[in-house]
Enzyme design. Structure first.
Site, PDB file in Angstrom:
ATOM      1  N   GLY A  13       0.828  -1.212   0.000  1.00  0.00           N
ATOM      2  CA  GLY A  13       0.000   0.000   0.000  1.00  0.00           C
ATOM      3  C   GLY A  13       0.855   1.252   0.000  1.00  0.00           C
ATOM      4  N   GLY A  17      -1.232   7.634   0.772  1.00  0.00           N
ATOM      5  CA  GLY A  17      -1.257   7.804   2.225  1.00  0.00           C
ATOM      6  C   GLY A  17       0.080   7.678   2.922  1.00  0.00           C
ATOM      7  N   SER A 144      -4.295  -0.428  14.039  1.00  0.00           N
ATOM      8  CA  SER A 144      -5.025   0.793  14.405  1.00  0.00           C
ATOM      9  C   SER A 144      -5.434   0.727  15.871  1.00  0.00           C
ATOM     10  CB  SER A 144      -6.284   0.904  13.536  1.00  0.00           C
ATOM     11  OG  SER A 144      -7.063   1.994  13.957  1.00  0.00           O
ATOM     12  N   TYR A 167     -13.679  -3.194   9.925  1.00  0.00           N
ATOM     13  CA  TYR A 167     -12.350  -2.566   9.999  1.00  0.00           C
ATOM     14  C   TYR A 167     -11.677  -2.918  11.327  1.00  0.00           C
ATOM     15  CZ  TYR A 167      -8.780   1.128  10.115  1.00  0.00           C
ATOM     16  OH  TYR A 167      -7.588   1.814  10.198  1.00  0.00           O
TER      17      TYR A 167
HETATM   18  N1  LIG Z   1      -5.377   7.228   8.255  1.00  0.00           N
HETATM   19  C1  LIG Z   1      -5.403   6.976   9.564  1.00  0.00           C
HETATM   20  O1  LIG Z   1      -5.666   7.865  10.374  1.00  0.00           O
HETATM   21  C2  LIG Z   1      -5.075   5.615  10.084  1.00  0.00           C
HETATM   22  C3  LIG Z   1      -5.238   5.358  11.453  1.00  0.00           C
HETATM   23  C4  LIG Z   1      -4.929   4.106  11.947  1.00  0.00           C
HETATM   24  C5  LIG Z   1      -4.431   3.137  11.093  1.00  0.00           C
HETATM   25  N2  LIG Z   1      -4.271   3.407   9.765  1.00  0.00           N
HETATM   26  C6  LIG Z   1      -3.747   2.344   8.907  1.00  0.00           C
HETATM   27  O2  LIG Z   1      -2.699   2.846   8.113  1.00  0.00           O
HETATM   28  C7  LIG Z   1      -2.605   2.071   6.905  1.00  0.00           C
HETATM   29  C8  LIG Z   1      -2.479   2.999   5.716  1.00  0.00           C
HETATM   30  O3  LIG Z   1      -3.665   3.745   5.597  1.00  0.00           O
HETATM   31  P1  LIG Z   1      -3.732   5.226   4.998  1.00  0.00           P
HETATM   32  O4  LIG Z   1      -4.419   6.044   6.013  1.00  0.00           O
HETATM   33  O5  LIG Z   1      -2.419   5.629   4.466  1.00  0.00           O
HETATM   34  O6  LIG Z   1      -4.818   4.979   3.839  1.00  0.00           O
HETATM   35  P2  LIG Z   1      -4.851   5.219   2.273  1.00  0.00           P
HETATM   36  O7  LIG Z   1      -4.219   6.520   1.910  1.00  0.00           O
HETATM   37  O8  LIG Z   1      -6.266   4.984   1.894  1.00  0.00           O
HETATM   38  O9  LIG Z   1      -3.891   4.074   1.706  1.00  0.00           O
HETATM   39  C9  LIG Z   1      -4.252   2.734   1.722  1.00  0.00           C
HETATM   40  C10 LIG Z   1      -3.310   1.954   0.829  1.00  0.00           C
HETATM   41  O10 LIG Z   1      -3.743   0.581   0.794  1.00  0.00           O
HETATM   42  C11 LIG Z   1      -3.879   0.185  -0.567  1.00  0.00           C
HETATM   43  N3  LIG Z   1      -4.931  -0.813  -0.778  1.00  0.00           N
HETATM   44  C12 LIG Z   1      -6.218  -0.749  -0.429  1.00  0.00           C
HETATM   45  N4  LIG Z   1      -6.874  -1.826  -0.873  1.00  0.00           N
HETATM   46  C13 LIG Z   1      -5.985  -2.594  -1.543  1.00  0.00           C
HETATM   47  C14 LIG Z   1      -6.055  -3.823  -2.246  1.00  0.00           C
HETATM   48  N5  LIG Z   1      -7.203  -4.493  -2.394  1.00  0.00           N
HETATM   49  N6  LIG Z   1      -4.936  -4.296  -2.806  1.00  0.00           N
HETATM   50  C15 LIG Z   1      -3.780  -3.628  -2.710  1.00  0.00           C
HETATM   51  N7  LIG Z   1      -3.630  -2.470  -2.056  1.00  0.00           N
HETATM   52  C16 LIG Z   1      -4.737  -1.946  -1.486  1.00  0.00           C
HETATM   53  C17 LIG Z   1      -4.229   1.469  -1.310  1.00  0.00           C
HETATM   54  O11 LIG Z   1      -3.978   1.317  -2.699  1.00  0.00           O
HETATM   55  P3  LIG Z   1      -4.402   2.464  -3.765  1.00  0.00           P
HETATM   56  O12 LIG Z   1      -3.277   3.466  -3.707  1.00  0.00           O
HETATM   57  O13 LIG Z   1      -4.478   1.726  -5.044  1.00  0.00           O
HETATM   58  O14 LIG Z   1      -5.715   3.014  -3.307  1.00  0.00           O
HETATM   59  C18 LIG Z   1      -3.316   2.467  -0.618  1.00  0.00           C
HETATM   60  O15 LIG Z   1      -2.016   2.416  -1.151  1.00  0.00           O
HETATM   61  C19 LIG Z   1      -3.854   1.191   6.875  1.00  0.00           C
HETATM   62  O16 LIG Z   1      -3.525  -0.134   7.246  1.00  0.00           O
HETATM   63  C20 LIG Z   1      -4.758   1.824   7.919  1.00  0.00           C
HETATM   64  O17 LIG Z   1      -5.655   0.911   8.489  1.00  0.00           O
HETATM   65  C21 LIG Z   1      -4.580   4.620   9.243  1.00  0.00           C
END
Ligand SMILES: NC(=O)c1ccc[n+]([C@@H]2O[C@H](COP(=O)([O-])OP(=O)(O)OC[C@H]3O[C@@H](n4cnc5c(N)ncnc54)[C@H](OP(=O)(O)O)[C@@H]3O)[C@@H](O)[C@H]2O)c1
Length: 272
Positions: A13, A17, A144, A167
């Site tokens: 991923g 993000g 998370s 989630y």
């Molecule tokens: N944002 C927050 O505040 C937060 C808080 C706690 C934990 N997290 C965790 O941090 C991690 C990163 O999240 P983020 O906030 O950076 O979110 P994000 O910007 O939505 O990025 C998510 C990434 O996962 C990839 N992804 C999603 N579905 C996929 C699939 N089917 N196959 C391959 N890749 C896939 C996306 O690919 P695409 O680029 O193609 O969309 C993207 O690169 C996640 O595990 C999330 O649960 C985030």
């Protein structure tokens, strides 16, 4: 590892993000970065960006909602490198995603369980021989603070679905897996830790859920990088961090019976 070879990291991923920031940062720190994503255009653009900053990177495509593609990703990693010192299981789908209601993976599993947890379980298992041979090496599971106990009577949430439950149980599953890994990897030179990177970072998944972002991707990247590279983590495994500090996860993470149940289910679902 032979002298002169760059340490190699796989970041799932990495095309959006916080994963994108982590990948760029590792590139700047001298790592060869295997950039995983599903969008070739954005993946190759990131590779060029890392190279322009003086780093080394390769793009590997896979949709993690397919067990077959996770298997192909592991094979692609093995073709690209003969050593792997860092695996960051970061890819994930948020509470809302881009479609309402319960969704399933290509293999018929509840989608968040499949992408957020099961894909990382499978990928880690398939890459474990390489991680062990590359010791000292590390696994970081980006989980998370949003956690909910897994209901083993309805793991696929066929009866009572909500995006939030889907989630949160997938995120806790990652932590159960991390504690389990640490047990299995004692004395192997491979450590595994999990974390909540930061609260409501300004990323696609947070914006999709309609929540006003509260923190930056840089804050989350710093927390992920601490587990990935900080000497402070040497020899420490099976821990859960709330951003920069060690914390206690949901009680189910420390329930050996629940971990065994999840491990057995995961082995069955992934046919490992
Ligand atoms: N944002 C927050 O505040 C937060 C808080 C706690 C934990 N997290 C965790 O941090 C991690 C990163 O999240 P983020 O906030 O950076 O979110 P994000 O910007 O939505 O990025 C998510 C990434 O996962 C990839 N992804 C999603 N579905 C996929 C699939 N089917 N196959 C391959 N890749 C896939 C996306 O690919 P695409 O680029 O193609 O969309 C993207 O690169 C996640 O595990 C999330 O649960 C985030």
């Amino acid at each position: 590892m032979a002298a002169g070879k760059k340490r190699t990291a796989l970041v799932t991923g990495a095309t959006d993000g916080v994963g994108r920031v982590v990948a760029k940062n590792l590139g700047k720190q001298g790592w060869r970065v295997l950039v995983h994503g599903r969008d070739r255009g954005r993946g190759e653009a990131l590779v060029r960006e890392i190279e322009q900053a003086g780093g080394t990177a390769n793009f590997l495509a896979a949709d993690l909602s397919s067990l077959a593609e996770v298997g192909q990703l592991a094979e692609a990693v093995k073709k690209t490198t003969d050593h792997l010192e860092l695996l960051i299981n970061n890819a994930g789908i948020g509470t809302t995603g881009n479609a309402p209601g319960r969704q399933i993976s290509k293999d018929g599993h509840e989608l968040r369980f499949a992408v957020n947890y099961l894909a990382g379980f499978q990928l880690t298992s398939l890459l474990m021989p390489m991680l062990k041979a590359s010791k000292p090496s590390r696994i970081v599971n980006v989980s998370s603070a949003g956690q909910e106990a897994i209901n083993f009577d309805d793991v696929m949430l066929t009866k009572h679905y909500s995006g939030s439950t889907a989630y949160r149980q997938s995120k806790l599953a990652q932590i159960l897996f991390t504690v389990d890994l640490a047990d299995q990897l004692k004395g192997s030179g491979v450590i595994a830790n999990a974390l909540h990177p930061s609260t409501y970072m300004n990323t696609t998944m947070v914006r999709q859920s309609g929540v006003t972002p509260m923190s930056t991707v840089e804050t989350g990247a710093e927390a992920i990088l601490q587990l990935a590279v900080s000497p402070k983590l040497e020899g420490k495994s099976g821990l859960y961090f709330n951003v920069m500090n060690e914390a206690r996860a949901d009680a189910q993470a420390y329930d050996a019976k629940a971990r065994k149940q999840l491990r057995e289910l995961s082995l069955k679902l992934t046919r490992l």
